[in-house]
Design an enzyme around this catalytic site. Structure first.
Site: not given
Ligand SMILES: NC(=O)c1ccc[n+]([C@@H]2O[C@H](COP(=O)([O-])OP(=O)(O)OC[C@H]3O[C@@H](n4cnc5c(N)ncnc54)[C@H](O)[C@@H]3O)[C@@H](O)[C@H]2O)c1
Length: 259
Positions: A44, A162, A166
């Site tokens: 990360d 976004y 995706k």
């Molecule tokens: N939360 C939602 O509703 C939701 C819905 C659909 C998909 N997602 C997807 O799930 C995944 C996780 O989302 P989340 O809600 O847990 O978000 P979050 O922000 O809690 O976690 C995302 C993680 O990715 C890391 N990250 C970001 N940029 C980075 C980089 N350049 N290099 C390495 N690490 C990096 C962050 O530090 C963080 O730990 C994402 O891909 C998001 O698009 C989330």
């Protein structure tokens, strides 16, 4: 209903790399993998959050390590995978979870935000899976799980960058299913709906946006927003032996939002 898994141990002796595992959905996945006896490596960009997560995992007896890595940087990705291989000699499971979702109306979109989102969500997945796959090919086994979104099919306003990232990620997952299946590797995507994490925190306070998610009006049939733990179970299923013949699918985890 409880958190799930009923004490199953499906990943004993396996090595799992969780990219974007410092917090949110990735953290929940890393914790579950650790509880099911995988040797977990979290990669990360957020060092302090990773430290906290690894400490938490180790304190409950899991085998967890961390590598700082910005997935937008090819050299850092290669160094991260090299480190993982040096530690454990192999990678059985890749969970690509890293992602960002800054909300910007299309008419205000600048190239920096567009590129940064595509670089993190899509190009990073390419860089990481390209670095990991040869190690799986050499062993004729491996599991690739990519965190897509309901947004890869369902366009959401202010998230054109976004949504596009995706949708691309989903097709990347399917393409790898086609190309790498012959090497004993499966590649699948998950499509979470609205999950409560840091990523969605700003939206939770956006009244206009939240009206759309008024769960009492039935947009989400299960009547609630999701939790990271709701996503971890399906993610582990796709990486487990129960999914041996599941390849190239997109599994929605959205409480029925797209039903
Ligand atoms: N939360 C939602 O509703 C939701 C819905 C659909 C998909 N997602 C997807 O799930 C995944 C996780 O989302 P989340 O809600 O847990 O978000 P979050 O922000 O809690 O976690 C995302 C993680 O990715 C890391 N990250 C970001 N940029 C980075 C980089 N350049 N290099 C390495 N690490 C990096 C962050 O530090 C963080 O730990 C994402 O891909 C998001 O698009 C989330």
């Amino acid at each position: 209903m409880g958190e799930g898994n009923n004490g199953a141990v499906r990943f004993d002796d396996q090595v799992a790399l969780v990219v974007g595992g410092a917090q949110g959905i990735g953290k929940a996945i890393a914790i579950r993998l650790g509880r099911e006896k995988a040797r977990v490596i979290i990669a990360d960009i957020d060092g302090p959050m990773m430290d906290a997560t690894v400490r938490e995992m180790c304190s409950e007896g899991s085998d967890a390590r961390r590598v700082e890595c910005d997935v937008r940087d090819s050299a850092q990705v290669q160094a991260m995978v090299k480190q993982a291989i040096e530690w454990h000699r192999r990678i059985d499971v890749l969970m690509y979870v890293a992602g960002i979702a800054p909300a910007v109306p299309f008419l205000e979109m600048n190239e920096k935000t567009w590129d940064n989102t595509l670089d993190t969500n899509l190009r990073g997945a390419f860089l990481v899976s390209r670095a990991v796959s040869p190690h799986m090919v050499a062993r004729k086994q491996g599991r690739l799980v990519f965190m897509a979104s309901t947004n890869c099919l369902d366009a959401e306003a202010q998230l054109g960058h976004y949504n596009a990232s995706k949708a691309g990620l989903y097709l990347l997952a399917k393409t790898l299913a086609r190309e790498l299946g012959v090497h004993g590797i499966t590649s699948n995507a998950l499509g979470p709906g609205f999950i409560k994490t840091r990523l969605t925190e700003p939206i939770l306070h956006d009244q206009d946006f939240m009206k759309k998610y008024d769960v009492t009006r039935g947009l989400i049939p299960l009547g609630r927003l999701g939790t990271p733990e709701d996503v971890a179970g399906p993610a582990l299923f796709l990486a487990s032996a129960d999914a041996n013949y599941v390849n190239g699918v997109l599994l929605f985890v959205d409480g029925g939002q797209l039903a």
